[in-house]
Scaffold this motif. Structure first.
Motif, PDB file in Angstrom:
ATOM      1  N   LEU A  45      58.137   0.698 -36.818  1.00 40.59           N
ATOM      2  CA  LEU A  45      58.222   0.612 -35.362  1.00 40.59           C
ATOM      3  C   LEU A  45      57.434   1.746 -34.708  1.00 40.59           C
ATOM      4  O   LEU A  45      56.746   1.545 -33.706  1.00 40.59           O
ATOM      5  N   ASN A  46      57.528   2.954 -35.262  1.00 39.33           N
ATOM      6  CA  ASN A  46      56.787   4.095 -34.724  1.00 39.33           C
ATOM      7  C   ASN A  46      55.281   3.889 -34.826  1.00 39.33           C
ATOM      8  O   ASN A  46      54.538   4.141 -33.875  1.00 39.33           O
ATOM      9  N   THR A  47      54.817   3.420 -36.001  1.00 37.28           N
ATOM     10  CA  THR A  47      53.380   3.200 -36.156  1.00 37.28           C
ATOM     11  C   THR A  47      52.910   2.016 -35.320  1.00 37.28           C
ATOM     12  O   THR A  47      51.783   2.003 -34.823  1.00 37.28           O
ATOM     13  N   ALA A  48      53.774   1.008 -35.145  1.00 33.71           N
ATOM     14  CA  ALA A  48      53.426  -0.128 -34.295  1.00 33.71           C
ATOM     15  C   ALA A  48      53.329   0.309 -32.838  1.00 33.71           C
ATOM     16  O   ALA A  48      52.496  -0.196 -32.078  1.00 33.71           O
ATOM     17  N   ALA A  49      54.174   1.246 -32.430  1.00 35.40           N
ATOM     18  CA  ALA A  49      54.116   1.754 -31.062  1.00 35.40           C
ATOM     19  C   ALA A  49      52.791   2.472 -30.820  1.00 35.40           C
ATOM     20  O   ALA A  49      52.171   2.332 -29.751  1.00 35.40           O
ATOM     21  N   ILE A  50      52.338   3.250 -31.815  1.00 27.64           N
ATOM     22  CA  ILE A  50      51.048   3.924 -31.694  1.00 27.64           C
ATOM     23  C   ILE A  50      49.920   2.898 -31.687  1.00 27.64           C
ATOM     24  O   ILE A  50      48.927   3.035 -30.963  1.00 27.64           O
ATOM     25  N   PHE A  51      50.066   1.831 -32.484  1.00 26.59           N
ATOM     26  CA  PHE A  51      49.099   0.739 -32.469  1.00 26.59           C
ATOM     27  C   PHE A  51      49.011   0.141 -31.063  1.00 26.59           C
ATOM     28  O   PHE A  51      47.928  -0.139 -30.547  1.00 26.59           O
ATOM     29  N   ALA A  52      50.169  -0.042 -30.421  1.00 32.58           N
ATOM     30  CA  ALA A  52      50.201  -0.618 -29.078  1.00 32.58           C
ATOM     31  C   ALA A  52      49.573   0.314 -28.051  1.00 32.58           C
ATOM     32  O   ALA A  52      48.975  -0.142 -27.069  1.00 32.58           O
ATOM     33  N   VAL A  53      49.675   1.636 -28.265  1.00 29.35           N
ATOM     34  CA  VAL A  53      49.074   2.599 -27.345  1.00 29.35           C
ATOM     35  C   VAL A  53      47.573   2.343 -27.195  1.00 29.35           C
ATOM     36  O   VAL A  53      47.013   2.441 -26.097  1.00 29.35           O
ATOM     37  N   GLY A  54      46.917   1.998 -28.293  1.00 31.29           N
ATOM     38  CA  GLY A  54      45.487   1.704 -28.232  1.00 31.29           C
ATOM     39  C   GLY A  54      45.182   0.547 -27.304  1.00 31.29           C
ATOM     40  O   GLY A  54      44.161   0.542 -26.598  1.00 31.29           O
ATOM     41  N   PHE A  55      46.066  -0.434 -27.283  1.00 31.47           N
ATOM     42  CA  PHE A  55      45.868  -1.578 -26.398  1.00 31.47           C
ATOM     43  C   PHE A  55      45.972  -1.180 -24.935  1.00 31.47           C
ATOM     44  O   PHE A  55      45.293  -1.742 -24.079  1.00 31.47           O
ATOM     45  N   PHE A  56      46.807  -0.215 -24.633  1.00 32.83           N
ATOM     46  CA  PHE A  56      46.964   0.184 -23.242  1.00 32.83           C
ATOM     47  C   PHE A  56      45.791   1.031 -22.751  1.00 32.83           C
ATOM     48  O   PHE A  56      45.669   1.291 -21.550  1.00 32.83           O
ATOM     49  N   MET A  57      44.934   1.497 -23.654  1.00 33.82           N
ATOM     50  CA  MET A  57      43.683   2.133 -23.246  1.00 33.82           C
ATOM     51  C   MET A  57      42.589   1.105 -23.018  1.00 33.82           C
ATOM     52  O   MET A  57      41.562   1.407 -22.410  1.00 33.82           O
ATOM     53  N   ARG A  58      42.795  -0.103 -23.499  1.00 37.55           N
ATOM     54  CA  ARG A  58      41.746  -1.114 -23.400  1.00 37.55           C
ATOM     55  C   ARG A  58      41.386  -1.488 -21.969  1.00 37.55           C
ATOM     56  O   ARG A  58      40.203  -1.694 -21.669  1.00 37.55           O
ATOM     57  N   PRO A  59      42.337  -1.559 -21.025  1.00 37.92           N
ATOM     58  CA  PRO A  59      41.914  -1.808 -19.642  1.00 37.92           C
ATOM     59  C   PRO A  59      40.986  -0.725 -19.099  1.00 37.92           C
ATOM     60  O   PRO A  59      40.011  -1.025 -18.406  1.00 37.92           O
ATOM     61  N   LEU A  60      41.277   0.554 -19.429  1.00 34.99           N
ATOM     62  CA  LEU A  60      40.394   1.634 -18.992  1.00 34.99           C
ATOM     63  C   LEU A  60      39.026   1.500 -19.649  1.00 34.99           C
ATOM     64  O   LEU A  60      37.987   1.658 -19.000  1.00 34.99           O
ATOM     65  N   GLY A  61      39.030   1.197 -20.968  1.00 38.12           N
ATOM     66  CA  GLY A  61      37.765   0.979 -21.662  1.00 38.12           C
ATOM     67  C   GLY A  61      37.025  -0.230 -21.113  1.00 38.12           C
ATOM     68  O   GLY A  61      35.798  -0.214 -20.971  1.00 38.12           O
ATOM     69  N   GLY A  62      37.783  -1.301 -20.803  1.00 35.93           N
ATOM     70  CA  GLY A  62      37.163  -2.483 -20.222  1.00 35.93           C
ATOM     71  C   GLY A  62      36.502  -2.188 -18.897  1.00 35.93           C
ATOM     72  O   GLY A  62      35.410  -2.690 -18.600  1.00 35.93           O
ATOM     73  N   TRP A  63      37.184  -1.372 -18.080  1.00 37.30           N
ATOM     74  CA  TRP A  63      36.616  -1.016 -16.769  1.00 37.30           C
ATOM     75  C   TRP A  63      35.380  -0.131 -16.919  1.00 37.30           C
ATOM     76  O   TRP A  63      34.305  -0.448 -16.396  1.00 37.30           O
ATOM     77  N   LEU A  64      35.516   0.997 -17.664  1.00 35.45           N
ATOM     78  CA  LEU A  64      34.416   1.954 -17.776  1.00 35.45           C
ATOM     79  C   LEU A  64      33.214   1.362 -18.516  1.00 35.45           C
ATOM     80  O   LEU A  64      32.069   1.455 -18.049  1.00 35.45           O
ATOM     81  N   LEU A  65      33.467   0.747 -19.669  1.00 31.83           N
ATOM     82  CA  LEU A  65      32.363   0.242 -20.474  1.00 31.83           C
ATOM     83  C   LEU A  65      31.850  -1.106 -19.971  1.00 31.83           C
ATOM     84  O   LEU A  65      30.667  -1.423 -20.159  1.00 31.83           O
ATOM     85  N   GLY A  66      32.724  -1.906 -19.336  1.00 29.11           N
ATOM     86  CA  GLY A  66      32.254  -3.127 -18.701  1.00 29.11           C
ATOM     87  C   GLY A  66      31.316  -2.806 -17.553  1.00 29.11           C
ATOM     88  O   GLY A  66      30.259  -3.430 -17.384  1.00 29.11           O
ATOM     89  N   ARG A  67      31.694  -1.825 -16.744  1.00 25.78           N
ATOM     90  CA  ARG A  67      30.828  -1.348 -15.659  1.00 25.78           C
ATOM     91  C   ARG A  67      29.503  -0.822 -16.223  1.00 25.78           C
ATOM     92  O   ARG A  67      28.420  -1.109 -15.704  1.00 25.78           O
ATOM     93  N   TYR A  68      29.613  -0.054 -17.310  1.00 24.69           N
ATOM     94  CA  TYR A  68      28.419   0.513 -17.950  1.00 24.69           C
ATOM     95  C   TYR A  68      27.480  -0.589 -18.433  1.00 24.69           C
ATOM     96  O   TYR A  68      26.258  -0.511 -18.272  1.00 24.69           O
ATOM     97  N   ALA A  69      28.052  -1.654 -19.024  1.00 26.21           N
ATOM     98  CA  ALA A  69      27.239  -2.763 -19.528  1.00 26.21           C
ATOM     99  C   ALA A  69      26.552  -3.517 -18.402  1.00 26.21           C
ATOM    100  O   ALA A  69      25.421  -3.993 -18.558  1.00 26.21           O
TER     101      ALA A  69
END
Length: 432
Positions: A45-69
């Motif tokens: 559960l702890n490692t899955a929670a950290i796995f999920a944390v990466g997904f919550f950065m994806r909107p920021l990555g989508g915004w910054l890198l989508g804009r960049y693209a």
């Protein structure tokens, strides 16, 4: 077919998703390294929670890198994303354990997952946009299907390496230091792909937009909001697909091992074989969508996932050997092929060139953060609460919501992705 563009984009995508998925597939070995002694499910559960944390950065990555693209080009974004992924894989490879530094090692994992989330948040859109724009109309479904071919191939490479390590190293060695090997491999491979992607050509659609306008609104949230209906559509059509995909891929090995009671080696082999066949199904399904349209495949997935998830997952929880696990796993993966083979091209076809990458990236990343990234954690939460079957109904419910969207959305197969394609289509229409 522009095979150089397809192969170049796919190979980079393979390494990106190898690094992304290898965290999940090796979690059963390194979970104990970063948390104190306790219940095995709690550690997962702890490692899955950290796995999920990466997904919550994806909107920021989508915004910054989508804009960049959208502002700097698809090629530039593809190069940047694989650089970030290489750095994050290296961080996990050298992360210190709980016995050495306490929870600081888990903090390093969190930072690495944040970088991975940032990278993948932009990678999906840059890859989907590049593959779609680099291919002529009438072949886009086939070409864009290689995104999930490469994603699945990345997972297969990770699982294949896991099988090799399981058969060449002792369990003690794997739990001690062997789990670090795949992350070192990922970091090195990403560095190689960095040089490969630098040789790619920019798409004609982006070059055309760059020559035609210097609009400051290109790739901005303001411009995306002028297409909010399409953005909401991406979130809704992704919801059911991403939950089903992560259920039958990243969570499947743990489910077969933790619930069905299969040996880790057997569960890994089931996943490997099922995913290999699944990977091979993507191009034919994508080509079929070029002939009959995108909506029929999406609708087939929606109905199949809504109806079949509960009986399939229930049956998988009771399998006792390799054959039964493979047949049932493959049945689920065949159903979600209707989504995976074409979801990238459908999203790209919804938006104009000046906001296409951001339009694909940000809504998709939001949907993945809410539903895909949490799928494994939700599944383990239901199991820990003693009502594991509740997760199966959750997956079916998400598919039902997306099915409503598939039934009401417009067909995108014949969309023009550039001014040149629009002019060509108008000329054909005029002659007719």
């Amino acid at each position: 077919m522009p095979w150089k563009a397809v192969v170049g984009g796919s190979v980079g995508n393979l390494v990106e998703w190898y690094d992304w998925f290898v965290y999940s597939s090796f979690a059963v070995y390194f979970a104990a390294s970063f948390f104190p002694e306790g219940d095995d499910t709690a550690k997962l559960l702890n490692t899955a929670a950290i796995f999920a944390v990466g997904f919550f950065m994806r909107p920021l990555g989508g915004w910054l890198l989508g804009r960049y693209a959208d502002r700097k080009g698809r090629k530039a974004a593809l190069t940047l994303t694989v650089t970030l992924m290489s750095a994050s894989a290296l961080l996990i490879a050298i992360a210190p354990t709980y016995d050495a530094v306490g929870y600081f090692g888990a903090l390093v994992l969190v930072v690495a997952r944040l970088l991975q989330g940032l990278s993948v948040g932009g990678e999906y859109a840059a890859s989907a946009t590049y593959l779609t724009e680099a291919t002529p109309r009438g072949r886009r479904g086939f070409a864009s299907s290689f995104q999930y071919v490469s994603m699945t191939a990345g997972q297969l490479v990770g699982l294949g390496l896991q099988i090799v390590l399981q058969n060449t190293m002792s369990a003690e060695a794997l739990n001690s230091y062997g789990w670090r090997i795949p992350f070192v491999v990922g970091a090195v491979a990403a560095a190689v792909v960095f040089y490969l992607r630098r040789s790619l050509l920019e798409t004609e659609a982006y070059d055309e937009e760059e020559r035609a306008t210097k609009d400051a609104k290109r790739g901005t949230i303001r411009e995306l909001l002028s297409h909010k209906k399409e953005a909401l559509l991406v979130i809704a059509l992704t919801m059911g697909g991403t939950v089903a995909y992560y259920t039958y891929t990243t969570y499947l090995t743990k489910y077969l091992s933790n619930t069905a009671g299969l040996a880790k080696e057997t569960a890994t082999l089931v996943s490997f074989c099922a995913l290999f066949i699944f990977m091979c199904l993507q191009p034919p399904a994508g080509a079929l969508s070029d002939r009959i349209g995108r909506r029929p495949l999406l609708i087939t997935f929606g109905i199949g996932s809504m109806v079949a998830t509960v009986p399939l997952m229930t049956a998988l929880g009771g399998v006792s050997g390799f054959a039964g696990g493979l047949v049932l796993s493959l049945a689920g993966l065949i159903i979600i092929t209707g989504y995976t083979s074409i979801n990238a091209v459908v999203k790209a076809e919804l938006f104009p060139t000046n906001v296409r990458a951001l339009g694909v990236a940000l809504p998709y990343a939001i949907a993945n953060a809410l539903f895909g990234g949490t799928a494994e954690y939700v599944a383990l939460w239901f199991k820990d609460a003693g009502i594991e079957s509740g997760f199966f109904w959750y997956v079916s419910g998400c598919a039902a919501v997306s099915l409503v969207v598939y039934l009401t959305m417009r067909e995108t197969r014949d969309a023009a992705l550039s001014r040149a394609e629009q002019a060509s289509g108008d000329a054909v229409a005029a002659r007719v």
